[in-house]
Design a protein around this motif. Structure first.
Motif, PDB file in Angstrom:
ATOM      1  N   THR A  91       0.737  -0.988  -0.227  1.00 40.16           N
ATOM      2  CA  THR A  91      -0.097   0.069   0.134  1.00 40.16           C
ATOM      3  C   THR A  91       0.689   1.209   0.015  1.00 40.16           C
ATOM      4  O   THR A  91       1.853   1.369   0.797  1.00 40.16           O
ATOM      5  N   LYS A  92       0.673   1.974  -0.949  1.00 41.55           N
ATOM      6  CA  LYS A  92       1.694   3.129  -1.424  1.00 41.55           C
ATOM      7  C   LYS A  92       1.826   4.229  -0.076  1.00 41.55           C
ATOM      8  O   LYS A  92       2.974   4.425   0.301  1.00 41.55           O
ATOM      9  N   SER A  93       0.669   4.416   0.512  1.00 40.46           N
ATOM     10  CA  SER A  93       0.941   5.587   1.651  1.00 40.46           C
ATOM     11  C   SER A  93       1.600   4.915   2.862  1.00 40.46           C
ATOM     12  O   SER A  93       2.410   5.389   3.620  1.00 40.46           O
ATOM     13  N   LEU A  94       1.477   3.502   3.118  1.00 38.48           N
ATOM     14  CA  LEU A  94       1.917   2.877   4.240  1.00 38.48           C
ATOM     15  C   LEU A  94       3.611   2.557   3.876  1.00 38.48           C
ATOM     16  O   LEU A  94       4.441   2.491   4.861  1.00 38.48           O
ATOM     17  N   VAL A  95       3.802   2.391   2.257  1.00 39.41           N
ATOM     18  CA  VAL A  95       5.377   2.232   2.012  1.00 39.41           C
ATOM     19  C   VAL A  95       5.985   3.360   2.537  1.00 39.41           C
ATOM     20  O   VAL A  95       7.050   3.306   3.041  1.00 39.41           O
ATOM     21  N   SER A  96       5.427   4.587   2.207  1.00 36.44           N
ATOM     22  CA  SER A  96       6.255   5.981   2.305  1.00 36.44           C
ATOM     23  C   SER A  96       6.483   6.208   3.737  1.00 36.44           C
ATOM     24  O   SER A  96       7.279   6.697   4.454  1.00 36.44           O
ATOM     25  N   ASP A 103      14.096   6.496   7.742  1.00 33.35           N
ATOM     26  CA  ASP A 103      14.837   7.792   7.598  1.00 33.35           C
ATOM     27  C   ASP A 103      15.189   8.440   8.917  1.00 33.35           C
ATOM     28  O   ASP A 103      16.392   8.959   9.217  1.00 33.35           O
ATOM     29  N   ILE A 104      14.141   8.471   9.564  1.00 31.44           N
ATOM     30  CA  ILE A 104      14.286   9.033  11.242  1.00 31.44           C
ATOM     31  C   ILE A 104      15.162   8.231  11.934  1.00 31.44           C
ATOM     32  O   ILE A 104      15.449   8.695  12.972  1.00 31.44           O
ATOM     33  N   GLY A 105      15.122   7.002  11.782  1.00 30.79           N
ATOM     34  CA  GLY A 105      16.031   6.004  12.814  1.00 30.79           C
ATOM     35  C   GLY A 105      15.260   5.242  13.777  1.00 30.79           C
ATOM     36  O   GLY A 105      15.523   4.473  14.477  1.00 30.79           O
ATOM     37  N   ALA A 106      13.808   5.095  13.458  1.00 34.48           N
ATOM     38  CA  ALA A 106      12.711   4.395  14.295  1.00 34.48           C
ATOM     39  C   ALA A 106      12.788   3.050  13.943  1.00 34.48           C
ATOM     40  O   ALA A 106      13.199   2.648  12.773  1.00 34.48           O
ATOM     41  N   LEU A 107      12.258   2.019  14.798  1.00 41.19           N
ATOM     42  CA  LEU A 107      12.210   0.710  14.571  1.00 41.19           C
ATOM     43  C   LEU A 107      10.728   0.691  13.674  1.00 41.19           C
ATOM     44  O   LEU A 107       9.959   1.238  14.175  1.00 41.19           O
ATOM     45  N   VAL A 108      10.962  -0.353  12.740  1.00 45.19           N
ATOM     46  CA  VAL A 108       9.850  -0.496  11.999  1.00 45.19           C
ATOM     47  C   VAL A 108       9.373  -2.176  11.911  1.00 45.19           C
ATOM     48  O   VAL A 108      10.307  -2.782  11.737  1.00 45.19           O
ATOM     49  N   ALA A 109       8.174  -2.181  12.277  1.00 38.99           N
ATOM     50  CA  ALA A 109       7.727  -3.555  12.508  1.00 38.99           C
ATOM     51  C   ALA A 109       6.540  -3.605  11.345  1.00 38.99           C
ATOM     52  O   ALA A 109       5.665  -2.720  11.163  1.00 38.99           O
ATOM     53  N   PRO A 115       5.949 -10.967   3.648  1.00 35.66           N
ATOM     54  CA  PRO A 115       7.253 -10.553   4.377  1.00 35.66           C
ATOM     55  C   PRO A 115       8.085 -10.105   2.939  1.00 35.66           C
ATOM     56  O   PRO A 115       8.954  -9.037   3.461  1.00 35.66           O
ATOM     57  N   GLU A 116       8.223 -10.586   1.831  1.00 41.65           N
ATOM     58  CA  GLU A 116       8.944 -10.058   0.618  1.00 41.65           C
ATOM     59  C   GLU A 116       8.608  -9.106   0.125  1.00 41.65           C
ATOM     60  O   GLU A 116       9.370  -8.362  -0.780  1.00 41.65           O
ATOM     61  N   SER A 117       7.573  -8.332   0.562  1.00 42.06           N
ATOM     62  CA  SER A 117       6.929  -7.138  -0.004  1.00 42.06           C
ATOM     63  C   SER A 117       7.882  -5.749   0.393  1.00 42.06           C
ATOM     64  O   SER A 117       8.841  -6.016   1.101  1.00 42.06           O
ATOM     65  N   THR A 118       7.756  -4.770  -0.080  1.00 41.01           N
ATOM     66  CA  THR A 118       8.226  -3.368   0.020  1.00 41.01           C
ATOM     67  C   THR A 118       8.369  -3.144   1.630  1.00 41.01           C
ATOM     68  O   THR A 118       9.482  -3.026   2.098  1.00 41.01           O
ATOM     69  N   LEU A 122      11.447  -3.226   4.315  1.00 35.36           N
ATOM     70  CA  LEU A 122      12.037  -2.116   4.975  1.00 35.36           C
ATOM     71  C   LEU A 122      11.899  -2.427   6.345  1.00 35.36           C
ATOM     72  O   LEU A 122      12.532  -1.669   7.379  1.00 35.36           O
ATOM     73  N   SER A 123      11.270  -3.452   7.047  1.00 35.52           N
ATOM     74  CA  SER A 123      10.945  -3.640   8.311  1.00 35.52           C
ATOM     75  C   SER A 123      12.026  -4.228   9.066  1.00 35.52           C
ATOM     76  O   SER A 123      12.780  -5.114   8.595  1.00 35.52           O
ATOM     77  N   ASP A 124      12.095  -3.896  10.397  1.00 39.26           N
ATOM     78  CA  ASP A 124      13.454  -4.515  11.444  1.00 39.26           C
ATOM     79  C   ASP A 124      12.849  -5.667  11.708  1.00 39.26           C
ATOM     80  O   ASP A 124      13.464  -6.721  12.279  1.00 39.26           O
TER      81      ASP A 124
END
Length: 185
Positions: A91-96, A103-109, A115-118, A122-124
């Motif tokens: 989902t484009k808005s969620l990818v952004s 970019d901010i350095g936060a943890l992304v889940a 899981p092979e998606s964009t 990007l997720s930690d």
């Protein structure tokens, strides 16, 4: 088929999903929550509703948890966690959002079918849930339900299980949570 027969089949489908969820991935998500200052949740459509429900339970536990896009949501910072609920992970808005959080350095889940998606890449932390993608022919999970219903239902129940695991690890009681329940209703 009668309504109650459909319900029985849906419950059977949901019961089967538990065998497809990695306990290790789930534990990483719980630990990410424990170690974060603020927790942000995002999702689109019905997945977004499940994320909002999860956010409410976190608030009941006393966590600083927010739904991305609400007017009272503060800024994301380095020591924070962004959890994205997205079946497709595209989902484009969620990818952004995921990219901005990185970019901010936060943890992304991400909690996703893909899981092979964009977003997954990007997720930690990535938790794979079973479900039928929009293209049901590509799915190994068979369901009688339309669209991504199996994923969305599993998402809600998985988030409730994460709450229980968090409560256990932090020794929280349900009675404490009631003190934070809305009282202006």
């Amino acid at each position: 088929m009668l309504t109650t027969q459909y319900l029985t089949t849906i419950i059977e489908e949901l019961q089967q999903t538990t065998g497809y969820i990695s306990e290790e991935e789930a534990e990483k998500l719980v630990d990410g929550m424990i170690n974060s200052t603020k927790i942000f949740l995002a999702g689109a459509g019905r997945s977004g509703f499940m994320a909002k429900s999860f956010t409410m339970r976190m608030m009941h536990m006393g966590l600083d948890a927010y739904v991305v896009g609400e007017t009272v949501t503060p800024n994301l910072e380095k020591e924070d966690l962004l959890i994205i609920a997205s079946g497709s992970g595209e989902t484009k808005s969620l990818v952004s959002m995921a990219q901005r959080a990185k970019d901010i350095g936060a943890l992304v889940a991400s909690v996703t079918i893909s899981p092979e998606s964009t977003i997954g890449k990007l997720s930690d932390i990535t938790v794979k849930l079973p479900g039928s993608p929009k293209d049901k022919e590509q799915s190994k999970y068979k369901t009688i339900q339309p669209m991504a219903s199996l994923f969305e239902q599993t998402l809600l129940l998985f988030f409730d299980a994460v709450i229980l695991r968090f409560m256990k690890k932090k020794e929280l009681k349900s009675s404490t949570m009631f003190s934070r329940h809305a009282n202006l209703e």
